[in-house]
Design a protein around this motif. Structure first.
Motif, PDB file in Angstrom:
ATOM      1  N   UNK A  75       0.773  -1.217  -0.042  1.00 33.74           N
ATOM      2  CA  UNK A  75      -0.021   0.094   0.007  1.00 33.74           C
ATOM      3  C   UNK A  75       0.711   1.376  -0.057  1.00 33.74           C
ATOM      4  N   UNK A  76       1.954   1.327   1.050  1.00 41.59           N
ATOM      5  CA  UNK A  76       2.456   2.766   0.887  1.00 41.59           C
ATOM      6  C   UNK A  76       4.225   2.423   0.961  1.00 41.59           C
ATOM      7  N   UNK A  77       4.562   1.306   0.450  1.00 38.97           N
ATOM      8  CA  UNK A  77       6.233   1.128   0.196  1.00 38.97           C
ATOM      9  C   UNK A  77       6.591   1.156   1.754  1.00 38.97           C
ATOM     10  N   UNK A  78       8.021   1.303   1.690  1.00 43.01           N
ATOM     11  CA  UNK A  78       8.687   1.193   3.080  1.00 43.01           C
ATOM     12  C   UNK A  78       8.371   2.049   4.154  1.00 43.01           C
ATOM     13  N   UNK A  79       7.587   3.300   3.932  1.00 43.48           N
ATOM     14  CA  UNK A  79       7.288   4.281   4.876  1.00 43.48           C
ATOM     15  C   UNK A  79       6.147   3.530   5.732  1.00 43.48           C
ATOM     16  N   UNK A  80       5.301   2.859   5.012  1.00 40.81           N
ATOM     17  CA  UNK A  80       4.011   2.209   5.598  1.00 40.81           C
ATOM     18  C   UNK A  80       4.291   1.309   6.656  1.00 40.81           C
ATOM     19  N   UNK A  81       5.662   0.941   6.814  1.00 45.63           N
ATOM     20  CA  UNK A  81       6.055  -0.170   7.758  1.00 45.63           C
ATOM     21  C   UNK A  81       6.463   0.634   9.095  1.00 45.63           C
ATOM     22  N   UNK A  82       6.601   1.981   9.038  1.00 44.91           N
ATOM     23  CA  UNK A  82       6.769   2.880  10.282  1.00 44.91           C
ATOM     24  C   UNK A  82       5.453   2.468  11.309  1.00 44.91           C
ATOM     25  N   UNK A  83       6.011   2.159  12.423  1.00 41.74           N
ATOM     26  CA  UNK A  83       4.919   1.902  13.527  1.00 41.74           C
ATOM     27  C   UNK A  83       4.231   3.196  13.704  1.00 41.74           C
ATOM     28  N   UNK A  84       4.990   4.474  13.784  1.00 47.72           N
ATOM     29  CA  UNK A  84       4.236   5.488  14.203  1.00 47.72           C
ATOM     30  C   UNK A  84       3.402   5.937  13.137  1.00 47.72           C
ATOM     31  N   UNK A  85       3.638   5.521  11.871  1.00 44.56           N
ATOM     32  CA  UNK A  85       2.418   5.899  10.614  1.00 44.56           C
ATOM     33  C   UNK A  85       1.507   4.956  10.396  1.00 44.56           C
ATOM     34  N   UNK A  86       1.584   3.812  10.862  1.00 43.95           N
ATOM     35  CA  UNK A  86       0.567   2.818  10.680  1.00 43.95           C
ATOM     36  C   UNK A  86      -0.772   3.207  10.514  1.00 43.95           C
ATOM     37  N   UNK A  87      -1.284   4.000  11.569  1.00 50.94           N
ATOM     38  CA  UNK A  87      -2.596   4.371  11.625  1.00 50.94           C
ATOM     39  C   UNK A  87      -2.818   5.574  10.538  1.00 50.94           C
ATOM     40  N   UNK A  88      -1.829   6.511  10.244  1.00 52.38           N
ATOM     41  CA  UNK A  88      -2.208   7.459   9.301  1.00 52.38           C
ATOM     42  C   UNK A  88      -2.151   6.507   7.854  1.00 52.38           C
ATOM     43  N   UNK A  89      -1.587   5.880   7.552  1.00 50.05           N
ATOM     44  CA  UNK A  89      -1.687   5.036   6.261  1.00 50.05           C
ATOM     45  C   UNK A  89      -2.891   4.109   6.301  1.00 50.05           C
ATOM     46  N   UNK A  90      -3.060   3.761   7.407  1.00 52.56           N
ATOM     47  CA  UNK A  90      -4.384   2.775   7.229  1.00 52.56           C
ATOM     48  C   UNK A  90      -5.748   3.560   7.138  1.00 52.56           C
ATOM     49  N   UNK A  91      -5.615   4.614   7.651  1.00 51.47           N
ATOM     50  CA  UNK A  91      -6.990   5.645   7.565  1.00 51.47           C
ATOM     51  C   UNK A  91      -6.665   6.382   5.908  1.00 51.47           C
ATOM     52  N   UNK A  92      -5.449   6.564   5.719  1.00 55.41           N
ATOM     53  CA  UNK A  92      -5.573   6.973   4.335  1.00 55.41           C
ATOM     54  C   UNK A  92      -6.260   5.971   3.080  1.00 55.41           C
ATOM     55  N   UNK A  93      -5.594   4.721   3.315  1.00 47.82           N
ATOM     56  CA  UNK A  93      -5.972   3.811   2.489  1.00 47.82           C
ATOM     57  C   UNK A  93      -7.438   3.498   2.390  1.00 47.82           C
ATOM     58  N   UNK A  94      -8.186   3.401   3.845  1.00 41.58           N
ATOM     59  CA  UNK A  94      -9.490   3.252   3.896  1.00 41.58           C
ATOM     60  C   UNK A  94     -10.330   4.381   3.167  1.00 41.58           C
ATOM     61  N   UNK A  95     -10.043   5.623   3.281  1.00 39.53           N
ATOM     62  CA  UNK A  95     -10.640   6.602   2.601  1.00 39.53           C
ATOM     63  C   UNK A  95     -10.563   6.366   1.093  1.00 39.53           C
ATOM     64  N   UNK A  96      -9.441   6.230   0.697  1.00 36.35           N
ATOM     65  CA  UNK A  96      -9.235   6.029  -0.894  1.00 36.35           C
ATOM     66  C   UNK A  96     -10.131   4.594  -1.318  1.00 36.35           C
ATOM     67  N   UNK A  97     -10.349   3.594  -0.523  1.00 35.77           N
ATOM     68  CA  UNK A  97     -11.245   2.455  -0.815  1.00 35.77           C
ATOM     69  C   UNK A  97     -12.779   3.009  -0.905  1.00 35.77           C
TER      70      UNK A  97
END
Length: 100
Positions: A75-97
């Protein structure tokens, strides 16, 4: 009669473009999972160096935890693996879906 044996590569290309071998992967005793180490393990599985079951056994991971790493990279490449960013990328992905 020749048996069908699984052919595995000796090395695969890692997330930063470097060659990865089983010996160059993080040690089985790894407890601190930084982004690069997670990405190397995912690349090893994606390249056929190890199976998901082997990785889970080697590192004491659950299949769900490893699958989460794979999804984060997809979904987000290597930055998506950052623990501090997981929630941000998860919500971003859900909005896109929801848009589709």
């Amino acid at each position: 009669m020749i048996q069908n044996e699984k052919i595995r590569p000796a090395k695969v290309i890692g997330p930063l473009g470097e060659p990865l071998t089983v010996d160059s992967l993080p040690p089985p005793s790894t407890t601190r999972w930084v982004v690069r180490r997670k990405a190397e393990v995912v690349a090893a599985v994606n390249g056929g160096l190890l199976t998901v079951d082997e990785v889970c056994e080697r590192y004491g991971l659950t299949v769900e935890e490893f699958a989460g790493w794979q999804r984060a990279i997809d979904r987000s490449g290597m930055p998506g693996l950052r623990v501090t960013r997981i929630q941000h990328y998860r919500s971003l992905y859900e909005r896109q879906q929801q848009k589709y």
